[in-house]
Design a protein around this motif. Structure first.
Motif, PDB file in Angstrom:
ATOM      1  N   ALA A   3       0.845  -1.188   0.000  1.00  0.00           N
ATOM      2  CA  ALA A   3       0.000   0.000   0.000  1.00  0.00           C
ATOM      3  C   ALA A   3       0.885   1.245   0.000  1.00  0.00           C
ATOM      4  CB  ALA A   3      -0.916   0.006   1.219  1.00  0.00           C
ATOM      5  N   VAL A   4       0.413   2.283  -0.679  1.00  0.00           N
ATOM      6  CA  VAL A   4       1.167   3.528  -0.815  1.00  0.00           C
ATOM      7  C   VAL A   4       0.583   4.573   0.127  1.00  0.00           C
ATOM      8  CG1 VAL A   4       1.821   5.373  -2.414  1.00  0.00           C
ATOM      9  CG2 VAL A   4       1.661   3.020  -3.233  1.00  0.00           C
ATOM     10  N   LEU A   5       1.462   5.274   0.844  1.00  0.00           N
ATOM     11  CA  LEU A   5       1.048   6.363   1.725  1.00  0.00           C
ATOM     12  C   LEU A   5       0.617   7.531   0.854  1.00  0.00           C
ATOM     13  CD1 LEU A   5       0.720   7.692   4.468  1.00  0.00           C
ATOM     14  CD2 LEU A   5       3.164   8.205   4.437  1.00  0.00           C
ATOM     15  N   GLU A   6      -0.680   7.834   0.876  1.00  0.00           N
ATOM     16  CA  GLU A   6      -1.236   8.834  -0.023  1.00  0.00           C
ATOM     17  C   GLU A   6      -1.462  10.189   0.633  1.00  0.00           C
ATOM     18  OE1 GLU A   6      -5.497   8.912  -1.298  1.00  0.00           O
ATOM     19  OE2 GLU A   6      -4.565   8.422  -3.229  1.00  0.00           O
ATOM     20  N   ARG A  14      -3.616   7.953   5.327  1.00  0.00           N
ATOM     21  CA  ARG A  14      -4.384   7.088   4.425  1.00  0.00           C
ATOM     22  C   ARG A  14      -3.412   6.385   3.494  1.00  0.00           C
ATOM     23  NH1 ARG A  14      -8.745  10.006   1.378  1.00  0.00           N
ATOM     24  NH2 ARG A  14      -6.995  10.826   0.200  1.00  0.00           N
ATOM     25  N   LEU A  15      -3.516   5.051   3.468  1.00  0.00           N
ATOM     26  CA  LEU A  15      -2.714   4.231   2.572  1.00  0.00           C
ATOM     27  C   LEU A  15      -3.641   3.604   1.536  1.00  0.00           C
ATOM     28  CD1 LEU A  15      -1.423   3.761   5.683  1.00  0.00           C
ATOM     29  CD2 LEU A  15       0.270   2.680   4.245  1.00  0.00           C
ATOM     30  N   SER A  21      -8.309  -2.348  -3.298  1.00  0.00           N
ATOM     31  CA  SER A  21      -9.282  -2.430  -2.209  1.00  0.00           C
ATOM     32  C   SER A  21      -9.383  -1.073  -1.506  1.00  0.00           C
ATOM     33  CB  SER A  21      -8.900  -3.539  -1.222  1.00  0.00           C
ATOM     34  OG  SER A  21      -7.620  -3.321  -0.682  1.00  0.00           O
ATOM     35  N   ASP A  22     -10.292  -0.966  -0.568  1.00  0.00           N
ATOM     36  CA  ASP A  22     -10.539   0.296   0.131  1.00  0.00           C
ATOM     37  C   ASP A  22      -9.285   0.807   0.826  1.00  0.00           C
ATOM     38  OD1 ASP A  22     -13.210   0.316  -0.617  1.00  0.00           O
ATOM     39  OD2 ASP A  22     -13.874  -0.700   1.209  1.00  0.00           O
TER      40      ASP A  22
END
Length: 85
Positions: A3-6, A14-15, A21-22
């Motif tokens: 997952a990427v740290l957005e 938020r990742l 997926s969510d």
């Protein structure tokens, strides 16, 4: 799952998972101090009784590797566009 740290939203990060997926919301206290937007984490889920425990592992070189791949794709697209003109 990767997952990427957005985004940082107050005390929550938020990742966005690679699998579509969510988003995963994580309290900042569970992230390494040195992390920045775009960093990639391995997200590990474990079951303990009825609780789900997340472990986040920062993949230190993954961000740079992804940036290099995107750069190479952009350059290839630009080259192909120029050749078609």
């Amino acid at each position: 799952m990767k997952a990427v740290l957005e985004e940082f939203e107050g005390e929550v990060a938020r990742l966005v998972p690679d699998d579509g997926s969510d988003p995963i919301h994580v309290n900042l206290q569970y992230l390494p101090d040195e992390c920045t937007l775009g960093d990639v984490f391995e997200v590990v889920y474990q079951k303990k009784d009825t609780l789900r425990i997340q472990e986040l592992i920062l993949l230190s070189n993954e961000k740079e590797q992804r940036m290099e791949r995107m750069k190479a794709k952009r350059e290839a697209l630009l080259k192909r566009t120029k050749e078609q003109q």
